[in-house]
Write a protein that holds these residues in place. Sequence first.
Motif, PDB file in Angstrom:
ATOM      1  N   GLY A 545       0.769  -1.243   0.000  1.00 33.39           N
ATOM      2  CA  GLY A 545       0.000   0.000   0.000  1.00 33.39           C
ATOM      3  C   GLY A 545       0.789   1.275   0.000  1.00 33.39           C
ATOM      4  N   GLY A 546       2.106   1.192  -0.190  1.00 36.10           N
ATOM      5  CA  GLY A 546       2.906   2.406  -0.160  1.00 36.10           C
ATOM      6  C   GLY A 546       3.186   2.798   1.286  1.00 36.10           C
ATOM      7  N   ASN A 547       3.460   4.069   1.507  1.00 37.74           N
ATOM      8  CA  ASN A 547       3.845   4.526   2.840  1.00 37.74           C
ATOM      9  C   ASN A 547       2.667   4.562   3.820  1.00 37.74           C
ATOM     10  N   SER A 548       1.442   4.540   3.299  1.00 40.79           N
ATOM     11  CA  SER A 548       0.257   4.548   4.174  1.00 40.79           C
ATOM     12  C   SER A 548      -0.090   3.108   4.551  1.00 40.79           C
ATOM     13  N   ILE A 549       0.474   2.656   5.668  1.00 44.82           N
ATOM     14  CA  ILE A 549       0.273   1.274   6.102  1.00 44.82           C
ATOM     15  C   ILE A 549      -0.908   1.235   7.075  1.00 44.82           C
ATOM     16  N   THR A 550      -1.942   0.502   6.720  1.00 40.93           N
ATOM     17  CA  THR A 550      -3.146   0.391   7.549  1.00 40.93           C
ATOM     18  C   THR A 550      -3.254  -1.015   8.131  1.00 40.93           C
ATOM     19  N   ASP A 551      -4.196  -1.172   9.031  1.00 36.98           N
ATOM     20  CA  ASP A 551      -4.429  -2.499   9.595  1.00 36.98           C
ATOM     21  C   ASP A 551      -4.792  -3.502   8.513  1.00 36.98           C
ATOM     22  N   LEU A 552      -5.528  -2.985   7.504  1.00 35.55           N
ATOM     23  CA  LEU A 552      -5.946  -3.862   6.406  1.00 35.55           C
ATOM     24  C   LEU A 552      -4.739  -4.348   5.601  1.00 35.55           C
ATOM     25  N   THR A 553      -3.812  -3.404   5.315  1.00 38.92           N
ATOM     26  CA  THR A 553      -2.621  -3.808   4.542  1.00 38.92           C
ATOM     27  C   THR A 553      -1.758  -4.767   5.363  1.00 38.92           C
ATOM     28  N   LEU A 554      -1.672  -4.539   6.672  1.00 41.25           N
ATOM     29  CA  LEU A 554      -0.897  -5.447   7.517  1.00 41.25           C
ATOM     30  C   LEU A 554      -1.534  -6.835   7.570  1.00 41.25           C
ATOM     31  N   LYS A 555      -2.855  -6.844   7.582  1.00 41.03           N
ATOM     32  CA  LYS A 555      -3.557  -8.123   7.578  1.00 41.03           C
ATOM     33  C   LYS A 555      -3.314  -8.865   6.263  1.00 41.03           C
ATOM     34  N   HIS A 556      -3.345  -8.086   5.178  1.00 40.67           N
ATOM     35  CA  HIS A 556      -3.052  -8.666   3.861  1.00 40.67           C
ATOM     36  C   HIS A 556      -1.621  -9.185   3.818  1.00 40.67           C
ATOM     37  N   ALA A 557      -0.695  -8.413   4.384  1.00 40.28           N
ATOM     38  CA  ALA A 557       0.704  -8.832   4.413  1.00 40.28           C
ATOM     39  C   ALA A 557       0.872 -10.124   5.196  1.00 40.28           C
ATOM     40  N   GLU A 558       0.180 -10.205   6.332  1.00 37.96           N
ATOM     41  CA  GLU A 558       0.271 -11.409   7.153  1.00 37.96           C
ATOM     42  C   GLU A 558      -0.292 -12.612   6.400  1.00 37.96           C
ATOM     43  N   GLU A 559      -1.360 -12.360   5.656  1.00 36.78           N
ATOM     44  CA  GLU A 559      -1.954 -13.426   4.867  1.00 36.78           C
ATOM     45  C   GLU A 559      -0.983 -13.928   3.806  1.00 36.78           C
ATOM     46  N   LEU A 560      -0.269 -12.979   3.162  1.00 36.85           N
ATOM     47  CA  LEU A 560       0.727 -13.359   2.151  1.00 36.85           C
ATOM     48  C   LEU A 560       1.834 -14.204   2.783  1.00 36.85           C
ATOM     49  N   LEU A 561       2.311 -13.800   3.953  1.00 39.77           N
ATOM     50  CA  LEU A 561       3.370 -14.550   4.617  1.00 39.77           C
ATOM     51  C   LEU A 561       2.904 -15.945   5.002  1.00 39.77           C
ATOM     52  N   ASN A 562       1.665 -16.059   5.432  1.00 43.59           N
ATOM     53  CA  ASN A 562       1.131 -17.368   5.793  1.00 43.59           C
ATOM     54  C   ASN A 562       0.978 -18.270   4.571  1.00 43.59           C
ATOM     55  N   LEU A 563       0.547 -17.670   3.438  1.00 47.28           N
ATOM     56  CA  LEU A 563       0.430 -18.434   2.190  1.00 47.28           C
ATOM     57  C   LEU A 563       1.799 -18.941   1.740  1.00 47.28           C
ATOM     58  N   ALA A 564       2.793 -18.053   1.870  1.00 52.97           N
ATOM     59  CA  ALA A 564       4.157 -18.438   1.472  1.00 52.97           C
ATOM     60  C   ALA A 564       4.670 -19.564   2.362  1.00 52.97           C
ATOM     61  N   LYS A 565       4.405 -19.453   3.649  1.00 54.58           N
ATOM     62  CA  LYS A 565       4.841 -20.483   4.590  1.00 54.58           C
ATOM     63  C   LYS A 565       4.224 -21.835   4.249  1.00 54.58           C
ATOM     64  N   SER A 566       2.952 -21.820   3.927  1.00 56.52           N
ATOM     65  CA  SER A 566       2.264 -23.060   3.555  1.00 56.52           C
ATOM     66  C   SER A 566       2.833 -23.631   2.265  1.00 56.52           C
ATOM     67  N   TYR A 567       3.102 -22.753   1.279  1.00 59.66           N
ATOM     68  CA  TYR A 567       3.634 -23.220   0.004  1.00 59.66           C
ATOM     69  C   TYR A 567       5.009 -23.857   0.195  1.00 59.66           C
ATOM     70  N   LYS A 568       5.848 -23.230   0.996  1.00 61.74           N
ATOM     71  CA  LYS A 568       7.201 -23.759   1.200  1.00 61.74           C
ATOM     72  C   LYS A 568       7.160 -25.115   1.887  1.00 61.74           C
ATOM     73  N   LYS A 569       6.197 -25.294   2.772  1.00 64.65           N
ATOM     74  CA  LYS A 569       6.050 -26.596   3.414  1.00 64.65           C
ATOM     75  C   LYS A 569       5.636 -27.658   2.401  1.00 64.65           C
ATOM     76  N   SER A 570       4.847 -27.235   1.426  1.00 55.67           N
ATOM     77  CA  SER A 570       4.330 -28.195   0.439  1.00 55.67           C
ATOM     78  C   SER A 570       5.400 -28.675  -0.538  1.00 55.67           C
ATOM     79  N   ILE A 571       6.499 -27.927  -0.673  1.00 58.47           N
ATOM     80  CA  ILE A 571       7.537 -28.308  -1.654  1.00 58.47           C
ATOM     81  C   ILE A 571       8.772 -28.891  -0.984  1.00 58.47           C
ATOM     82  N   ILE A 572       8.688 -29.146   0.300  1.00 55.70           N
ATOM     83  CA  ILE A 572       9.845 -29.729   0.997  1.00 55.70           C
ATOM     84  C   ILE A 572      10.089 -31.154   0.490  1.00 55.70           C
TER      85      ILE A 572
END
Length: 572
Positions: A545-572
């Motif tokens: 979201g650029g320099n304006s970081i909101t709770d929504l963008t942080l939630k989206h960011a956390e969701e992205l990190l969780n998706l990445a974590k799940s994907y990396k587990k799937s390719i081990i």
Amino acid sequence: MSMLLQLMIKDYVLIDKLEIRFCQGLNILSGETGAGKSILIGAIGMALGERADKSIVRKNAEKATIQLIFSISNNELKEKLLSNDIELIDEDIVMISRSVYANGRSTCRINDKMVTVSYLKELSKYLIDVFSQHAHQSLLYPENHIHMLDAYGEKEISPLMDEVKHKYEEYKNIQTQLSKLYGDDRERERKKDLLEFQVNEIMSADLKVEEEESLIEELHILSQFEKISNTMSYSYESLYSGNSREKSIVDELNNIVSQIDSIKDIDSRIGSIYDTLQESLYNLEDITREIRDYNDSMEYNPNRLEEIQDRLELIDNLKRKYGDTIGDILIYKDKIEEELEYINNSEILREELKESLVFVEKDLSDISLKLSLIRKELAKKLERELEDELKVLNMENAAFKVEFAEVSSMANVFSANGIDRVEFLISTNPGESLKGLSKIASGGEISRIMLGFKTIFANVDKVPTLVFDEIDTGISGRTADIVSERLGIISKNHQILCITHLPQIAKMADYHFYIEKTYDKDTTTTNIRRLTYEEQLNEIGRLIGGNSITDLTLKHAEELLNLAKSYKKSII
């Protein structure tokens, strides 16, 4: 496992002093536009031998210095280092250092040993690939393409490659033996004629080891014949003949001996004198006879003088050609007689080798053709697979071809790799002709092409560290997700450093670094630090979201990190 452990930069462009410790897996680097992310890529390139000038030296600094520290497990690289007397640190550490001075001079060192830039470049191919516009990278060198193709089809290629290498070694060995037999027939005949001439020339001279000294002595005597003859004649006459006015010396001494004989009984001491004179008379008579005999034996022969001079001239001529002494000449004759015998005998061996070469060349040709056919089938498969991969990476119009050079005569192109000369060609836009990878202008395109290759080659590629810059140029959405997934796959077997502006790619980081530019009065500095999880969350939020970081963008960011974590587990 081989990897880049540490990057240290001092007084390079906007960087005062910087030290980064990288880890295995995917290392993401992000930051504000203009923060100096590409400066890091440039620093790595400079350390690996890319061109650098004094403009990269930080203002008011003496020199810019870049140091890369690698751990290595590649035995071929270790042998290459040891063969150049470069000792490894703790058995597996390589430290590359390059300094560029404000006066334009530069130095390169590997484990504190000075090396050339060309050697540094050659070595770096074993350590790291940098994928950005104009950067050093193995993909751009056509000589590497055949090895990449073979790695792609390793299971099918490897057995045949072993056969080709073995047969090629046999082929080269026979050629080497033939070349030692004086090359071609014409060369061998020239050598044979020369040796026969030399042997005949020496043998016809009928040299004797001591003859030169005796000839020189005889020449000296003949050249002084008149003086010797006059002296010896005079001596003989004086000793024995005398003349009408004077008696000879022998007669005079004989007279003296007779007179002494008459008084020797008077005094015993006179008897001793008599004995000595008597002995001297006998000796003088002997010498007189020797002089007479020598004088009688002397005969002046001008033809003999000329013969000796001609003989010595012949010996001198042979010495100029074959040795310093007659003994050396005769040794040389023995040597070339052996060589001539070897050539005569080698004609039989040569014919046998020629016959063997025909059979080996036929076998090598057959195996090489078989290998070439398999490569061409693999090439078609690789073309399809890479084009599919590039489509996924938002290069749907890309066309890829593995080009095989035409072979006019297999005997002229045999190598340890067979008969093939391979180059990868690509067209990234509709209507464009296929061209070499080095002619691709866009750093983003070359990075994605390499990403496609590395995805396909993930398990066989031997370059341990990959650096991607501009890989996210012109992509977004699902394509960006796919790029990040590909990076995740490759990072299981490689260390990756990737600069990105996209949260979809940054989310896949095993380690996330943030690059920022700071200002202090008139000084601008680029710094880098490794992010904690909370800092990584905020940085991905900023990328979303650029320099304006909101709770929504942080939630989206956390969701992205969780998706990445799940994907990396799937390719081990």
